[in-house]
Write a protein that holds these residues in place. Structure first.
Motif, PDB file in Angstrom:
ATOM      1  N   ASP A 252      21.178  14.867  -3.733  1.00 52.71           N
ATOM      2  CA  ASP A 252      21.445  15.037  -2.299  1.00 52.71           C
ATOM      3  C   ASP A 252      22.924  14.809  -1.991  1.00 52.71           C
ATOM      4  OD1 ASP A 252      21.771  12.305  -2.415  1.00 52.71           O
ATOM      5  OD2 ASP A 252      20.093  11.814  -1.105  1.00 52.71           O
TER       6      ASP A 252
ATOM      7  N   PRO B 191      17.999  20.843  -1.715  1.00 50.11           N
ATOM      8  CA  PRO B 191      18.866  20.648  -0.550  1.00 50.11           C
ATOM      9  C   PRO B 191      18.675  21.757   0.470  1.00 50.11           C
ATOM     10  CG  PRO B 191      20.134  21.427  -2.418  1.00 50.11           C
ATOM     11  CD  PRO B 191      18.745  21.176  -2.910  1.00 50.11           C
ATOM     12  N   ARG B 192      18.957  21.423   1.734  1.00 53.76           N
ATOM     13  CA  ARG B 192      18.848  22.410   2.810  1.00 53.76           C
ATOM     14  C   ARG B 192      20.006  23.399   2.718  1.00 53.76           C
ATOM     15  NH1 ARG B 192      19.149  18.419   7.021  1.00 53.76           N
ATOM     16  NH2 ARG B 192      18.169  16.777   5.872  1.00 53.76           N
ATOM     17  N   GLU B 193      19.728  24.642   2.985  1.00 53.49           N
ATOM     18  CA  GLU B 193      20.729  25.703   2.884  1.00 53.49           C
ATOM     19  C   GLU B 193      21.781  25.616   3.993  1.00 53.49           C
ATOM     20  OE1 GLU B 193      20.912  28.050   0.468  1.00 53.49           O
ATOM     21  OE2 GLU B 193      19.271  27.014  -0.537  1.00 53.49           O
ATOM     22  N   THR B 194      21.481  24.941   5.111  1.00 55.70           N
ATOM     23  CA  THR B 194      22.386  24.924   6.258  1.00 55.70           C
ATOM     24  C   THR B 194      23.653  24.109   5.997  1.00 55.70           C
ATOM     25  OG1 THR B 194      21.206  23.044   7.177  1.00 55.70           O
ATOM     26  CG2 THR B 194      20.540  25.246   7.910  1.00 55.70           C
ATOM     27  N   ARG B 195      23.627  23.166   5.056  1.00 51.14           N
ATOM     28  CA  ARG B 195      24.780  22.293   4.836  1.00 51.14           C
ATOM     29  C   ARG B 195      25.796  22.871   3.855  1.00 51.14           C
ATOM     30  NH1 ARG B 195      23.201  16.012   5.014  1.00 51.14           N
ATOM     31  NH2 ARG B 195      22.373  16.038   7.113  1.00 51.14           N
TER      32      ARG B 195
ATOM     33  N   THR C 141      13.214  17.032  -3.660  1.00 53.52           N
ATOM     34  CA  THR C 141      13.257  18.121  -2.674  1.00 53.52           C
ATOM     35  C   THR C 141      14.592  18.854  -2.772  1.00 53.52           C
ATOM     36  OG1 THR C 141      14.121  16.632  -0.990  1.00 53.52           O
ATOM     37  CG2 THR C 141      11.738  16.908  -1.071  1.00 53.52           C
TER      38      THR C 141
END
Length: 154
Positions: free
Chosen positions: A46, A56-60, A54
């Protein structure tokens, strides 16, 4: 006739070891990673550097141009090869001496063969540094300022 105590003890130890081995084999089979999918075996890092399961989110994500990435050490600006210093020791009979470098304050060896004009102790000189097995040598030694030492000739 019955078995002695030590024979019974050894038989019990062997049986216990066999039972422990079977138990370890059973645990290995339960914890085996064979047959798991790739997603089950992946770990992610992370934004804080911690491992997580999980993704990582694509938005960051931020886009970085490959031209902005510098690999290697930062280049240093080229330094002037001609340095200056003061002769702090000069042995005329043996033909060598030492110059104290103005920049680094280190003592640099020179030989009379590398001197282009008569010099004496405490003269201000310019020179070029040359690396050798024992350290630095001064080459192309030239007088640039007046001195207060005793005059020497070649």
């Amino acid at each position: 006739m019955g078995d002695s105590f030590s024979k019974k003890e050894n038989r019990n130890k062997k049986a216990k070891a066999k039972q422990d081995k079977a138990q370890r084999m059973k645990e290995r089979k339960l914890n085996n990673d064979k047959g798991k999918s790739l997603e089950d075996m992946l770990a992610y890092v992370d934004e804080n550097g911690n491992l997580t399961d999980t993704p990582p989110r694509e938005t960051r994500k931020t886009e970085i141009d490959s031209k902005d990435i510098l690999i290697g050490a930062t280049p240093r600006p080229p330094e002037d090869p001609i340095r200056t210093g003061i002769i702090n020791f000069f042995n005329t009979s043996k033909g060598f001496g030492f110059i104290t470098d103005d920049k680094s304050r280190e003592s640099i060896f020179f030989h009379i063969n590398d001197v282009s004009e008569p010099i004496k102790e405490r003269d201000k000189v310019s020179f070029m540094r040359e690396k050798n097995a024992k350290g630095f040598n001064a080459t192309e030694v030239k007088k640039v300022g007046p001195g207060t030492g005793t005059k020497t000739t070649f």
